[in-house]
Design a protein around this motif. Structure first.
Motif, PDB file in Angstrom:
ATOM      1  N   ARG A  95      38.141  58.602  37.739  1.00  0.00           N
ATOM      2  CA  ARG A  95      37.808  57.405  36.942  1.00  0.00           C
ATOM      3  C   ARG A  95      37.903  57.686  35.447  1.00  0.00           C
ATOM      4  NH1 ARG A  95      33.457  56.879  41.068  1.00  0.00           N
ATOM      5  NH2 ARG A  95      34.158  55.289  42.554  1.00  0.00           N
ATOM      6  N   SER A  96      37.713  58.930  35.051  1.00  0.00           N
ATOM      7  CA  SER A  96      37.771  59.271  33.621  1.00  0.00           C
ATOM      8  C   SER A  96      39.194  59.453  33.115  1.00  0.00           C
ATOM      9  CB  SER A  96      36.970  60.557  33.363  1.00  0.00           C
ATOM     10  OG  SER A  96      37.671  61.708  33.846  1.00  0.00           O
ATOM     11  N   TRP A  97      40.170  59.502  34.021  1.00  0.00           N
ATOM     12  CA  TRP A  97      41.548  59.793  33.633  1.00  0.00           C
ATOM     13  C   TRP A  97      42.297  58.569  33.113  1.00  0.00           C
ATOM     14  CZ3 TRP A  97      42.939  62.839  38.725  1.00  0.00           C
ATOM     15  CH2 TRP A  97      42.311  64.086  38.686  1.00  0.00           C
ATOM     16  N   PHE A  98      41.766  57.370  33.337  1.00  0.00           N
ATOM     17  CA  PHE A  98      42.516  56.153  33.047  1.00  0.00           C
ATOM     18  C   PHE A  98      41.786  55.287  32.018  1.00  0.00           C
ATOM     19  CE2 PHE A  98      43.377  57.412  37.465  1.00  0.00           C
ATOM     20  CZ  PHE A  98      44.742  57.646  37.368  1.00  0.00           C
ATOM     21  N   PRO A  99      42.527  54.395  31.338  1.00  0.00           N
ATOM     22  CA  PRO A  99      41.892  53.514  30.362  1.00  0.00           C
ATOM     23  C   PRO A  99      40.735  52.744  30.991  1.00  0.00           C
ATOM     24  CG  PRO A  99      44.281  53.334  30.243  1.00  0.00           C
ATOM     25  CD  PRO A  99      43.983  54.166  31.450  1.00  0.00           C
ATOM     26  N   LYS A 100      39.623  52.690  30.290  1.00  0.00           N
ATOM     27  CA  LYS A 100      38.416  52.074  30.834  1.00  0.00           C
ATOM     28  C   LYS A 100      38.452  50.560  30.673  1.00  0.00           C
ATOM     29  CE  LYS A 100      33.350  52.419  30.650  1.00  0.00           C
ATOM     30  NZ  LYS A 100      33.237  52.596  32.105  1.00  0.00           N
ATOM     31  N   VAL A 101      37.969  49.859  31.691  1.00  0.00           N
ATOM     32  CA  VAL A 101      37.772  48.412  31.644  1.00  0.00           C
ATOM     33  C   VAL A 101      36.323  48.139  32.025  1.00  0.00           C
ATOM     34  CG1 VAL A 101      38.376  46.192  32.709  1.00  0.00           C
ATOM     35  CG2 VAL A 101      40.166  47.856  32.189  1.00  0.00           C
ATOM     36  N   GLU A 102      35.615  47.400  31.207  1.00  0.00           N
ATOM     37  CA  GLU A 102      34.207  47.113  31.488  1.00  0.00           C
ATOM     38  C   GLU A 102      34.076  46.199  32.697  1.00  0.00           C
ATOM     39  OE1 GLU A 102      31.532  48.424  30.161  1.00  0.00           O
ATOM     40  OE2 GLU A 102      32.701  49.631  28.750  1.00  0.00           O
ATOM     41  N   LYS A 103      33.149  46.531  33.566  1.00  0.00           N
ATOM     42  CA  LYS A 103      32.851  45.686  34.728  1.00  0.00           C
ATOM     43  C   LYS A 103      31.895  44.596  34.267  1.00  0.00           C
ATOM     44  CE  LYS A 103      30.428  47.540  37.987  1.00  0.00           C
ATOM     45  NZ  LYS A 103      30.035  48.405  39.122  1.00  0.00           N
ATOM     46  N   THR A 104      32.382  43.363  34.197  1.00  0.00           N
ATOM     47  CA  THR A 104      31.608  42.268  33.605  1.00  0.00           C
ATOM     48  C   THR A 104      31.268  41.147  34.578  1.00  0.00           C
ATOM     49  OG1 THR A 104      33.665  41.210  32.871  1.00  0.00           O
ATOM     50  CG2 THR A 104      32.564  42.687  31.303  1.00  0.00           C
ATOM     51  N   ASN A 105      31.877  41.121  35.771  1.00  0.00           N
ATOM     52  CA  ASN A 105      31.654  40.018  36.701  1.00  0.00           C
ATOM     53  C   ASN A 105      30.892  40.515  37.929  1.00  0.00           C
ATOM     54  OD1 ASN A 105      31.917  37.940  38.687  1.00  0.00           O
ATOM     55  ND2 ASN A 105      33.577  37.069  37.464  1.00  0.00           N
ATOM     56  N   THR A 106      29.650  40.095  38.058  1.00  0.00           N
ATOM     57  CA  THR A 106      28.805  40.538  39.163  1.00  0.00           C
ATOM     58  C   THR A 106      28.481  39.434  40.158  1.00  0.00           C
ATOM     59  OG1 THR A 106      26.802  40.099  37.852  1.00  0.00           O
ATOM     60  CG2 THR A 106      27.733  42.330  37.734  1.00  0.00           C
ATOM     61  N   ASP A 107      28.883  38.200  39.877  1.00  0.00           N
ATOM     62  CA  ASP A 107      28.490  37.066  40.718  1.00  0.00           C
ATOM     63  C   ASP A 107      29.629  36.489  41.555  1.00  0.00           C
ATOM     64  OD1 ASP A 107      25.844  37.091  39.682  1.00  0.00           O
ATOM     65  OD2 ASP A 107      26.557  36.025  37.898  1.00  0.00           O
ATOM     66  N   ASP A 108      30.861  36.761  41.165  1.00  0.00           N
ATOM     67  CA  ASP A 108      32.011  36.166  41.838  1.00  0.00           C
ATOM     68  C   ASP A 108      32.668  37.192  42.768  1.00  0.00           C
ATOM     69  OD1 ASP A 108      31.583  33.802  40.364  1.00  0.00           O
ATOM     70  OD2 ASP A 108      32.719  34.633  38.677  1.00  0.00           O
ATOM     71  N   LEU A 109      33.627  36.715  43.553  1.00  0.00           N
ATOM     72  CA  LEU A 109      34.346  37.571  44.497  1.00  0.00           C
ATOM     73  C   LEU A 109      35.810  37.646  44.111  1.00  0.00           C
ATOM     74  CD1 LEU A 109      34.347  39.174  47.221  1.00  0.00           C
ATOM     75  CD2 LEU A 109      34.971  36.998  48.331  1.00  0.00           C
ATOM     76  N   TRP A 208      42.915  50.776  44.452  1.00  0.00           N
ATOM     77  CA  TRP A 208      42.706  51.516  43.204  1.00  0.00           C
ATOM     78  C   TRP A 208      41.879  50.718  42.203  1.00  0.00           C
ATOM     79  CZ3 TRP A 208      42.806  56.342  41.913  1.00  0.00           C
ATOM     80  CH2 TRP A 208      43.543  57.239  42.691  1.00  0.00           C
ATOM     81  N   ALA A 209      42.069  49.414  42.136  1.00  0.00           N
ATOM     82  CA  ALA A 209      41.271  48.617  41.208  1.00  0.00           C
ATOM     83  C   ALA A 209      39.792  48.720  41.556  1.00  0.00           C
ATOM     84  CB  ALA A 209      41.725  47.158  41.242  1.00  0.00           C
ATOM     85  N   ALA A 210      39.470  48.644  42.848  1.00  0.00           N
ATOM     86  CA  ALA A 210      38.077  48.752  43.281  1.00  0.00           C
ATOM     87  C   ALA A 210      37.516  50.139  43.000  1.00  0.00           C
ATOM     88  CB  ALA A 210      37.968  48.417  44.767  1.00  0.00           C
ATOM     89  N   LEU A 211      38.324  51.168  43.218  1.00  0.00           N
ATOM     90  CA  LEU A 211      37.852  52.529  42.960  1.00  0.00           C
ATOM     91  C   LEU A 211      37.578  52.738  41.472  1.00  0.00           C
ATOM     92  CD1 LEU A 211      39.096  55.808  44.507  1.00  0.00           C
ATOM     93  CD2 LEU A 211      38.848  55.649  42.034  1.00  0.00           C
ATOM     94  N   LEU A 212      38.503  52.304  40.622  1.00  0.00           N
ATOM     95  CA  LEU A 212      38.341  52.544  39.193  1.00  0.00           C
ATOM     96  C   LEU A 212      37.234  51.692  38.592  1.00  0.00           C
ATOM     97  CD1 LEU A 212      42.012  53.018  37.935  1.00  0.00           C
ATOM     98  CD2 LEU A 212      40.358  54.731  38.692  1.00  0.00           C
ATOM     99  N   SER A 213      36.973  50.521  39.166  1.00  0.00           N
ATOM    100  CA  SER A 213      35.877  49.690  38.648  1.00  0.00           C
ATOM    101  C   SER A 213      34.527  50.191  39.122  1.00  0.00           C
ATOM    102  CB  SER A 213      36.056  48.238  39.096  1.00  0.00           C
ATOM    103  OG  SER A 213      35.710  48.088  40.468  1.00  0.00           O
ATOM    104  N   ASN A 214      34.542  51.052  40.158  1.00  0.00           N
ATOM    105  CA  ASN A 214      33.305  51.515  40.793  1.00  0.00           C
ATOM    106  C   ASN A 214      32.472  50.318  41.254  1.00  0.00           C
ATOM    107  OD1 ASN A 214      31.594  53.438  41.809  1.00  0.00           O
ATOM    108  ND2 ASN A 214      30.614  53.915  39.856  1.00  0.00           N
ATOM    109  N   ALA A 215      33.150  49.359  41.891  1.00  0.00           N
ATOM    110  CA  ALA A 215      32.487  48.149  42.369  1.00  0.00           C
ATOM    111  C   ALA A 215      31.366  48.497  43.345  1.00  0.00           C
ATOM    112  CB  ALA A 215      33.511  47.236  43.048  1.00  0.00           C
ATOM    113  N   SER A 216      30.295  47.715  43.308  1.00  0.00           N
ATOM    114  CA  SER A 216      29.143  48.017  44.160  1.00  0.00           C
ATOM    115  C   SER A 216      29.263  47.395  45.544  1.00  0.00           C
ATOM    116  CB  SER A 216      27.852  47.525  43.491  1.00  0.00           C
ATOM    117  OG  SER A 216      27.795  46.114  43.466  1.00  0.00           O
TER     118      SER A 216
END
Length: 254
Positions: A95-109, A208-216
């Motif tokens: 996760r530290s190897w790639f450009p970071k994107v803030e996880k901002t959406n916790t209510d939608d799917l 990969w998107a889910a892994l890098l976002s560390n989605a809960s």
């Protein structure tokens, strides 16, 4: 010239993330540089470097070093590259190897629909998503859809039945499409990384998107790509924290 581990770029965005991550782990273990080739001489596709997702601070252009291992995504390597157990000890590093994107959406799917160039090998119909949501009591305010084929029938059914918001605008099913719409592909990928709840299709792109976002909360088909490579790909075994392998019904063709 010294030694290197070399990535010969192949296929699309998600597959190349496997190539890079596997290659980087291996190069660090072997204590030699990670290089890349294949975008000019032997393959005319678009690489993670071409898209600006990686730079030469991350991976060097191959200049004749002694190649200890080529990561070229042949059929044998595909099974090893897409083995989630190879990456589990390194998730924080990856996760530290790639450009970071803030996880901002916790209510939608976030729902990903993959059609693309693999067609029936990995196609997931609307009924699978619907049953997945119902069986697993997946709750959300709004559904957002990312896809490589916005006019696909599954996309249209999701829009109709869930009043979903379609994010993707272009069809990306060929190598030339990936080059023409590389900015769209990158925008879709980074958009997905903002979500805390993700329902995957059988595709390495949302994996990969889910892994890098560390989605809960991540739901994915544990019967991963049953019609591709004889069902040998092991991403359905992903056992990371907060990843939920589901099987609403089988997609295996008789």
């Amino acid at each position: 010239m010294g030694d290197c581990v070399n990535v010969v770029w192949k296929n699309g965005f998600g597959n190349q993330l496997f190539q890079y991550s596997y290659g980087r782990i291996l190069s660090e273990q072997m204590k030699c540089p990670l290089t890349y080739s294949g975008t000019v001489d032997r393959w005319e596709g678009t690489s993670l470097v071409d898209m600006g997702f990686l730079t030469e601070d991350d991976i060097l252009k191959y200049t004749g070093e002694n190649i200890k291992v080529n990561i070229d995504y042949n059929k044998t390597q595909a099974v090893e590259l897409e083995n989630p157990h190879n990456y589990k000890p390194y998730l924080d590093d990856i996760r530290s190897w790639f450009p970071k994107v803030e996880k901002t959406n916790t209510d939608d799917l976030l729902v990903h629909v993959r059609v693309g160039d693999n067609g029936p090998n990995i196609y997931t119909p609307f009924s699978w998503y619907k049953k997945a949501i119902e069986d697993n009591n997946i709750e959300f305010d709004t559904m957002y859809i990312v896809t490589d084929t916005p006019d696909d029938r599954t996309v249209n059914e999701l829009k109709t039945n869930y009043n979903s918001k379609l994010v993707s605008e272009v069809n990306v099913t060929t190598i030339s499409d990936r080059e023409r719409y590389k900015n769209n592909v990158l925008e879709d990928f980074n958009f997905m990384r903002k979500f805390d709840r993700v329902l995957l299709s059988n595709s390495t792109f949302p994996w990969w998107a889910a892994l890098l976002s560390n989605a809960s909360q991540v739901w994915f088909n544990k019967e991963w790509q049953p019609n591709h490579y004889g069902g040998m790909i092991r991403l359905g075994e992903t056992d990371y924290d907060n990843w939920n392998g589901i099987s609403p019904f089988s997609l295996k063709e008789n």
